[in-house]
Design a protein around this motif. Structure first.
Motif: not given
Length: 427
Positions: A55-60, A78-86, A173-174, A228-232
């Motif tokens: 949750p703090e990643w976007r601000n960082y 582009d679907c990994r949790e940190y990459h999706a925010v980026a 880390y997630v 992620f093709q399946i999950r997203t």
């Protein structure tokens, strides 16, 4: 392009090579590591370590980009949790966001697109308008990429070992694969073992399928369990869910002389096994003698004997279309285009798979090669791959890449002659 940020890359030293290459272009390179595995291959430039929460990643990220004047960001998937925010942040703030992915056209290509790949690609949903009257030229790759599975096993084991050892530092880390870290490295060893213990058995199965069921084979190439093709980009919760749906439909609607063949994903051998699920469901529905499952089946050899191919959104669908195999997608796929894939329901597909428009596929392939594919590899030929990437960026980046002009140093003797000639002109 003056200041670049690298997030997570493919397993292995590819981002290390890319950082070195970008540095030769006088570009400031920054790398953020999220876990111990990311630290295995040190990148040229400035390295940061993110130890905060998701949750703090976007601000960082926002602070880092603003502090270091980042104008371009690269990541793998582009679907990994940190990459999706980026991705969301970059698109809103007009920062170039480039995504690497395994090639749509394999094995000799990698994918590089701006703003997203697959169903996030800027071309998703628009290709049917782009392809008519387009080129059908079949461009032959210059760089021949050899099999590199053993090298990838080594990279994966090193990565996950270091990830595990550094857990105390990166405890929040997630990971994008939601299973214990220690299982990851072991899974690659198990995958190697599974591959070589199934070769002979699956060769016999393949020959049996060809001898007894040629022309009546429906092939289902399974995807990685946590793809992620399946999950997203699909309605299914996971691969197992898609298997259940496909077998149920096959049992209800497929002609009685047709067979269904599931092929396990080669990069998922050590993680999952679906034989028990498939056998149990097939038995319950009375189709045990018509449903098969294999690991080391040769897709190119089977294609010519197939009636159709069913996939959620795997890029194997492109390979099937290349071999003129009627194909249906059950999720969001870049190549799901009228004329190429069957647009009806799965129930209809079993009996009336729509033929592939060969000319349209040639137009699709030519388009993908021009706009999204680079002849290269994440696991070998790093210099040539980086050169292809740079050429692609010069041609496709938006806004365009602008480098400071190089200063030309004129030797003193040449300056003296030039000054003398200038004086004579003035006189």
């Amino acid at each position: 392009m003056k200041s670049v940020l690298l997030l997570q890359g493919p397993l292995g030293p590819f981002f290390k090579h890319l950082s070195q290459f970008l540095n030769t272009k006088d570009i400031n390179v920054h790398k953020i590591n999220f876990n111990g595995g990311d630290t295995c291959w040190h990148c040229t430039g400035t390295t940061a370590f993110y130890t905060g929460s998701l949750p703090e990643w976007r601000n960082y990220l926002s602070n880092y980009i603003n502090t270091h004047n980042i104008d371009t960001l690269f990541c793998y998937s582009d679907c990994r949790e940190y990459h999706a925010v980026a991705r969301e942040y970059c698109l809103k703030n007009n920062i170039r966001f480039f995504v690497f992915e395994e090639g749509y056209l394999r094995p000799h290509y990698i994918t590089l697109e701006q703003n997203g790949v697959n169903a996030h690609s800027p071309w998703f949903g628009n290709l049917s308008k782009q392809l008519p009257n387009g080129s059908t030229e079949h461009v032959k790759h210059k760089l021949d990429i050899k099999p590199n599975f053993k090298r990838r096993i080594f990279y994966a084991m090193r990565y996950y070992l270091n990830l595990q050892l550094a857990r105390p530092k990166f405890r929040r880390y997630v990971h994008h694969r939601h299973r214990p870290y220690w299982q990851e490295g072991l899974a690659w060893l198990k995958g190697w073992y599974t591959k070589y213990t199934h070769i002979a058995k699956d060769e016999a199965l393949q020959q049996q399928l060809i001898n007894k069921h040629s022309g009546h084979i429906h092939l289902v190439p399974l995807q990685v369990a946590d793809d992620f093709q399946i999950r997203t980009h699909s309605v299914f919760n996971d691969v197992a869910d898609s298997i259940t749906h496909i077998i149920n439909s096959f049992a209800a609607y497929a002609p009685k002389d047709d067979v269904l063949v599931f092929k396990h994903h080669p990069m998922d051998r050590g993680y999952t096994h679906y034989r028990e699920q498939i056998n149990k469901q097939a038995a319950e529905l009375g189709v045990s003698q018509r449903v098969f499952y294999g690991f080391e089946l040769s897709l190119p050899d089977l294609y010519r004997h197939c009636k159709g191919l069913v996939t959620v959104n795997s890029t194997v669908g492109l390979s099937a279309l290349f071999h003129h195999v009627p194909t249906i997608t059950l999720g969001k796929a870049l190549y799901d285009i009228p004329g190429l894939t069957t647009q009806g329901t799965l129930a209809m597909f079993w009996r009336s798979p729509q033929p592939v428009d060969v000319t349209l596929f040639k137009q699709l392939r030519a388009f993908l090669l021009q706009h999204t594919q680079l002849n290269g590899s994440f696991y070998c030929e790093p210099q040539k791959t980086c050169e292809s990437i740079w050429q692609h960026l010069e041609q496709k980046a938006v806004p365009a890449i602008k480098l400071a002009p190089s200063l030309i140093v004129v030797p003193k003797t040449q300056r003296h002659v030039a000054d003398k000639n200038k004086d004579q002109e003035v006189a």
